[in-house]
Design a protein around this motif. Structure first.
Motif, PDB file in Angstrom:
ATOM      1  N   MET A   1     122.236   7.344  12.902  1.00  0.00           N
ATOM      2  CA  MET A   1     121.320   8.437  13.179  1.00  0.00           C
ATOM      3  C   MET A   1     120.381   8.044  14.314  1.00  0.00           C
ATOM      4  SD  MET A   1     120.184   9.552   9.412  1.00  0.00           S
ATOM      5  CE  MET A   1     119.550  11.159   9.446  1.00  0.00           C
ATOM      6  N   PRO A   2     120.328   8.859  15.342  1.00  0.00           N
ATOM      7  CA  PRO A   2     119.425   8.532  16.442  1.00  0.00           C
ATOM      8  C   PRO A   2     117.972   8.847  16.095  1.00  0.00           C
ATOM      9  CG  PRO A   2     120.568  10.562  16.909  1.00  0.00           C
ATOM     10  CD  PRO A   2     121.137  10.026  15.629  1.00  0.00           C
ATOM     11  N   ASN A   3     117.098   8.148  16.757  1.00  0.00           N
ATOM     12  CA  ASN A   3     115.675   8.417  16.658  1.00  0.00           C
ATOM     13  C   ASN A   3     115.379   9.651  17.507  1.00  0.00           C
ATOM     14  OD1 ASN A   3     112.947   7.903  16.011  1.00  0.00           O
ATOM     15  ND2 ASN A   3     112.668   6.894  17.977  1.00  0.00           N
ATOM     16  N   VAL A   4     114.531  10.547  17.022  1.00  0.00           N
ATOM     17  CA  VAL A   4     114.115  11.732  17.778  1.00  0.00           C
ATOM     18  C   VAL A   4     112.637  11.571  18.080  1.00  0.00           C
ATOM     19  CG1 VAL A   4     113.851  14.230  17.744  1.00  0.00           C
ATOM     20  CG2 VAL A   4     115.819  13.180  16.625  1.00  0.00           C
ATOM     21  N   ARG A   5     112.298  11.687  19.370  1.00  0.00           N
ATOM     22  CA  ARG A   5     110.874  11.590  19.725  1.00  0.00           C
ATOM     23  C   ARG A   5     110.519  12.625  20.776  1.00  0.00           C
ATOM     24  NH1 ARG A   5     109.561   9.006  24.528  1.00  0.00           N
ATOM     25  NH2 ARG A   5     111.260   7.848  25.499  1.00  0.00           N
ATOM     26  N   LEU A   6     109.273  12.978  20.834  1.00  0.00           N
ATOM     27  CA  LEU A   6     108.767  13.927  21.816  1.00  0.00           C
ATOM     28  C   LEU A   6     108.110  13.154  22.941  1.00  0.00           C
ATOM     29  CD1 LEU A   6     108.732  15.558  19.048  1.00  0.00           C
ATOM     30  CD2 LEU A   6     107.073  17.010  20.180  1.00  0.00           C
ATOM     31  N   ASP A   7     108.391  13.540  24.189  1.00  0.00           N
ATOM     32  CA  ASP A   7     107.639  12.925  25.273  1.00  0.00           C
ATOM     33  C   ASP A   7     106.260  13.582  25.305  1.00  0.00           C
ATOM     34  OD1 ASP A   7     107.838  15.323  26.723  1.00  0.00           O
ATOM     35  OD2 ASP A   7     109.170  14.501  28.248  1.00  0.00           O
ATOM     36  N   ARG A   8     105.406  13.110  26.162  1.00  0.00           N
ATOM     37  CA  ARG A   8     104.009  13.569  26.177  1.00  0.00           C
ATOM     38  C   ARG A   8     103.899  15.078  26.392  1.00  0.00           C
ATOM     39  NH1 ARG A   8     100.021  10.963  30.389  1.00  0.00           N
ATOM     40  NH2 ARG A   8     101.785   9.569  30.287  1.00  0.00           N
ATOM     41  N   THR A   9     104.656  15.610  27.353  1.00  0.00           N
ATOM     42  CA  THR A   9     104.596  17.048  27.646  1.00  0.00           C
ATOM     43  C   THR A   9     105.021  17.862  26.434  1.00  0.00           C
ATOM     44  OG1 THR A   9     105.048  16.653  29.982  1.00  0.00           O
ATOM     45  CG2 THR A   9     105.480  18.863  29.159  1.00  0.00           C
ATOM     46  N   ALA A  10     106.132  17.486  25.813  1.00  0.00           N
ATOM     47  CA  ALA A  10     106.620  18.218  24.644  1.00  0.00           C
ATOM     48  C   ALA A  10     105.637  18.127  23.483  1.00  0.00           C
ATOM     49  CB  ALA A  10     107.985  17.698  24.232  1.00  0.00           C
ATOM     50  N   ALA A  11     104.997  16.978  23.304  1.00  0.00           N
ATOM     51  CA  ALA A  11     104.016  16.823  22.225  1.00  0.00           C
ATOM     52  C   ALA A  11     102.833  17.763  22.435  1.00  0.00           C
ATOM     53  CB  ALA A  11     103.548  15.376  22.138  1.00  0.00           C
ATOM     54  N   GLU A  12     102.372  17.882  23.672  1.00  0.00           N
ATOM     55  CA  GLU A  12     101.274  18.797  23.976  1.00  0.00           C
ATOM     56  C   GLU A  12     101.695  20.247  23.746  1.00  0.00           C
ATOM     57  OE1 GLU A  12     100.247  17.799  27.999  1.00  0.00           O
ATOM     58  OE2 GLU A  12      99.346  15.883  27.424  1.00  0.00           O
ATOM     59  N   GLN A  13     102.913  20.587  24.172  1.00  0.00           N
ATOM     60  CA  GLN A  13     103.413  21.949  23.976  1.00  0.00           C
ATOM     61  C   GLN A  13     103.577  22.248  22.490  1.00  0.00           C
ATOM     62  OE1 GLN A  13     106.898  21.479  26.422  1.00  0.00           O
ATOM     63  NE2 GLN A  13     105.893  22.350  28.218  1.00  0.00           N
ATOM     64  N   PHE A  14     104.054  21.276  21.731  1.00  0.00           N
ATOM     65  CA  PHE A  14     104.220  21.451  20.286  1.00  0.00           C
ATOM     66  C   PHE A  14     102.879  21.738  19.622  1.00  0.00           C
ATOM     67  CE2 PHE A  14     104.464  19.852  15.934  1.00  0.00           C
ATOM     68  CZ  PHE A  14     105.587  20.523  15.457  1.00  0.00           C
ATOM     69  N   ASP A  15     101.848  21.011  20.011  1.00  0.00           N
ATOM     70  CA  ASP A  15     100.516  21.187  19.417  1.00  0.00           C
ATOM     71  C   ASP A  15      99.958  22.585  19.646  1.00  0.00           C
ATOM     72  OD1 ASP A  15     100.510  18.630  18.413  1.00  0.00           O
ATOM     73  OD2 ASP A  15      99.332  17.787  20.069  1.00  0.00           O
ATOM     74  N   MET A  25     110.373  24.600  14.862  1.00  0.00           N
ATOM     75  CA  MET A  25     110.699  23.537  15.823  1.00  0.00           C
ATOM     76  C   MET A  25     110.901  22.209  15.082  1.00  0.00           C
ATOM     77  SD  MET A  25     111.133  24.362  18.892  1.00  0.00           S
ATOM     78  CE  MET A  25     111.028  25.915  19.741  1.00  0.00           C
ATOM     79  N   HIS A  26     110.093  21.984  14.084  1.00  0.00           N
ATOM     80  CA  HIS A  26     110.248  20.763  13.286  1.00  0.00           C
ATOM     81  C   HIS A  26     111.630  20.741  12.639  1.00  0.00           C
ATOM     82  CE1 HIS A  26     109.603  18.004   9.871  1.00  0.00           C
ATOM     83  NE2 HIS A  26     108.915  17.339  10.784  1.00  0.00           N
ATOM     84  N   ASP A  27     112.076  21.888  12.146  1.00  0.00           N
ATOM     85  CA  ASP A  27     113.418  21.975  11.562  1.00  0.00           C
ATOM     86  C   ASP A  27     114.498  21.653  12.597  1.00  0.00           C
ATOM     87  OD1 ASP A  27     112.344  22.656   9.113  1.00  0.00           O
ATOM     88  OD2 ASP A  27     112.741  24.805   9.337  1.00  0.00           O
ATOM     89  N   LEU A  28     114.341  22.153  13.831  1.00  0.00           N
ATOM     90  CA  LEU A  28     115.305  21.840  14.887  1.00  0.00           C
ATOM     91  C   LEU A  28     115.338  20.343  15.163  1.00  0.00           C
ATOM     92  CD1 LEU A  28     114.869  24.598  17.635  1.00  0.00           C
ATOM     93  CD2 LEU A  28     116.602  24.453  15.851  1.00  0.00           C
ATOM     94  N   LEU A  32     118.367  17.466  14.906  1.00  0.00           N
ATOM     95  CA  LEU A  32     118.764  16.576  15.996  1.00  0.00           C
ATOM     96  C   LEU A  32     118.956  15.134  15.535  1.00  0.00           C
ATOM     97  CD1 LEU A  32     116.642  17.900  18.989  1.00  0.00           C
ATOM     98  CD2 LEU A  32     119.138  17.960  18.740  1.00  0.00           C
ATOM     99  N   GLU A  33     118.432  14.787  14.388  1.00  0.00           N
ATOM    100  CA  GLU A  33     118.638  13.444  13.842  1.00  0.00           C
ATOM    101  C   GLU A  33     120.110  13.185  13.542  1.00  0.00           C
ATOM    102  OE1 GLU A  33     116.055  13.299  10.440  1.00  0.00           O
ATOM    103  OE2 GLU A  33     114.274  12.976  11.676  1.00  0.00           O
ATOM    104  N   ARG A  34     120.899  14.249  13.465  1.00  0.00           N
ATOM    105  CA  ARG A  34     122.331  14.102  13.196  1.00  0.00           C
ATOM    106  C   ARG A  34     123.163  14.173  14.481  1.00  0.00           C
ATOM    107  NH1 ARG A  34     120.966  18.173   9.647  1.00  0.00           N
ATOM    108  NH2 ARG A  34     122.473  19.565  10.626  1.00  0.00           N
ATOM    109  N   TRP A  35     122.521  14.022  15.630  1.00  0.00           N
ATOM    110  CA  TRP A  35     123.240  14.081  16.904  1.00  0.00           C
ATOM    111  C   TRP A  35     124.398  13.099  16.881  1.00  0.00           C
ATOM    112  CZ3 TRP A  35     123.373  17.290  20.881  1.00  0.00           C
ATOM    113  CH2 TRP A  35     124.025  16.869  22.035  1.00  0.00           C
TER     114      TRP A  35
END
Length: 85
Positions: A1-15, A25-28, A32-35
């Motif tokens: 299972m791959p690690n899923v992380r948000l880069d800085r821009t995506a983290a700001e957009q998520f907030d 989005m959290h569900d999506l 992605l953990e099953r990529w």
């Protein structure tokens, strides 16, 4: 299972997302953990080749795979999402 992380821009957009969209989005991202065994992804083309997107309603999530890790790059509404950054 791959690690899923948000880069800085995506983290700001998520907030900045409305609470119900954050949950979707959290569900999506959990999917992605099953990529690469994930349905509903779209490989992007042209200047975004090597990137992928997923959607939930009118919102999009763009990501790339790097060293076996899923990196979420952008999150936002469909309108203007694929316009030049």
């Amino acid at each position: 299972m791959p690690n899923v992380r948000l880069d800085r821009t995506a983290a700001e957009q998520f907030d900045e997302l409305p609470k119900p969209i954050k949950a979707r989005m959290h569900d999506l991202m959990r999917r992605l953990e099953r990529w690469p065994e994930v349905s509903g992804t779209k490989a992007l083309r042209r200047d975004r080749a090597g990137h992928h997107s997923m959607r939930t309603g009118k919102y999009r999530l763009q990501f790339r795979i790097e060293a076996g890790e899923v990196i979420v790059e952008r999150i936002g509404p469909r309108d203007g999402f694929y316009d030049e950054e």
